[in-house]
Design an enzyme around this catalytic site. Sequence first.
Site, short mmCIF file in Angstrom:
data_model
loop_
_atom_site.label_atom_id
_atom_site.label_comp_id
_atom_site.label_asym_id
_atom_site.label_seq_id
_atom_site.Cartn_x
_atom_site.Cartn_y
_atom_site.Cartn_z
CG ASN A 56 8.77 -6.19 -8.71
OD1 ASN A 56 7.97 -6.66 -8.33
ND2 ASN A 56 8.61 -5.60 -9.51
CG PHE A 59 0.12 -4.96 -3.90
CD1 PHE A 59 1.37 -3.89 -4.52
CD2 PHE A 59 -0.71 -4.22 -4.69
CE1 PHE A 59 1.11 -3.14 -5.05
CE2 PHE A 59 -1.46 -3.32 -5.26
CZ PHE A 59 -0.36 -1.95 -5.63
CB THR A 115 -2.16 -6.77 -7.18
OG1 THR A 115 -1.32 -6.65 -6.29
CG2 THR A 115 -4.04 -7.69 -6.36
CE LYS A 175 4.11 3.15 -10.65
NZ LYS A 175 4.66 3.29 -9.82
CG ASN A 215 3.25 0.10 -12.23
OD1 ASN A 215 4.41 -1.14 -11.66
ND2 ASN A 215 1.99 -0.05 -11.25
#
Length: 456
Positions: free
Chosen positions: A187, A191, A276, A315, A344
């Site tokens: 993916n 965000f 991001t 995280k 993550n």
Amino acid sequence: MAARFSREVVKDVLRRKLKVGLASGLRHSTTAAAGARPSIPHFSKRGRLFLAGGTIGLAIAGAAYVSTVDGATRTGWLFSATTYLNPFFALLDAEFAHRLAVSAAARGWVPREDRPDPPLLGLEVWGRKFSNPIGLAAGFDKNAEAVEGLLGLGFGFVEVGSVTPVPQEGNQKPRIFRLREEGAIINRCGFNSEGIVAVAKRLGAQHGKRKLDETSSTHSSSDDEKQGGKAGPGILGVNLGKNRTSEDAVGDYVQGVHTLSQYADYLVINISSPNTPGLRKLQGRNQLRDLIKRVRAARDEMQWGEEGPPPLLVKIAPDLSKEDLEDIAQVALALHVDGLVISNTTISRPDPVSKNPLAQEAGGLSGKPLFDLSTKILREMYILTRGKIPLIGCGGVSSGEDVYKKIRSGATLVQLYTAFAFGGPALIPQIKAELAKCLERDGFKSVHEAVGIDCR
């Protein structure tokens, strides 16, 4: 007895009669001229009558069956029945299927777990009681639309987000790609979020409902009222992110804390999404130290009751060097961080994903191929922090045995996402049962006893 007889009659009718209708429908479909647009097969009048009668009979038999069983059996049947929907979701576009699943959970169109968890799965972390250590990772319910429904599935905790201060669309679609044979997803959502105001409204309403239920309940003991968190029967985590165009990353996280921390049982600073630009640079020693200090100060300056402020977690990514991990561990220990989420998604493409054409798609990889890498990082971080910081293991979990391996490698709590997307609600009770068997098999009387056992 009557219910069993009804089921057998319906099965016989469907087996013999639907063949007639299907055969008739297929004959109609194969007589079309060559080159003509194919028509949808249809049943003959007789076939439609049998289909309608069979469906009604099946519904009656199903209702008769459900009415004769106890609550636990009925709940188990409802969870098992969800597996028949998985092929349908597999036919849909990945992001549309995701939206459909969230909407179903938000409307209560999912089974509700009313069977108690095995006692040895219960544990206390940060002064909060978890009925089991298995949680849903951030990314599924980004905007806190379905918290009650998801907690009702039997998760010990659910983490919503990532939530950004200002609403943003995220990256262009398509941005979610299934690698079904590998049990993985790539993916690059970036965000996508409705923003903290929309999420705060939803969480505020849920929190108010929870408080009202506790106040109006005359049957719960004081111990019962301590179970669960601010949004329902389980614990709620809120994952905070930054806006893509923001030049003040720390300010974004501080804003998230000020707006959402009052509704959270714990907070997560997400600095590890690969989608991001520049976000992962915040994992550097100096940047991380400054970020944690300022975000924690923002949390602590708020007024809190007896329960105190929510724990603050960070995280991190699985694509970190040994030096990076050492820096993060030192900062976490020095600043007394409440916990770390490990990990993550990965930007790497480990086998067998590397051989899949979709491996060329940009984005973070999650699912089974991530398990070994994320567990290795988890084990190293447990050793570096000397077991002093609670760790949430995440990445590639798809079975109770996987959860158990994460726990033995240092995780106090464990999250999943991709396996849930593929397997649906039926996976949750299955994983809990498997984990309980693993603990019992090796003589552990609690989850805490097994945490980090392979690292000692």
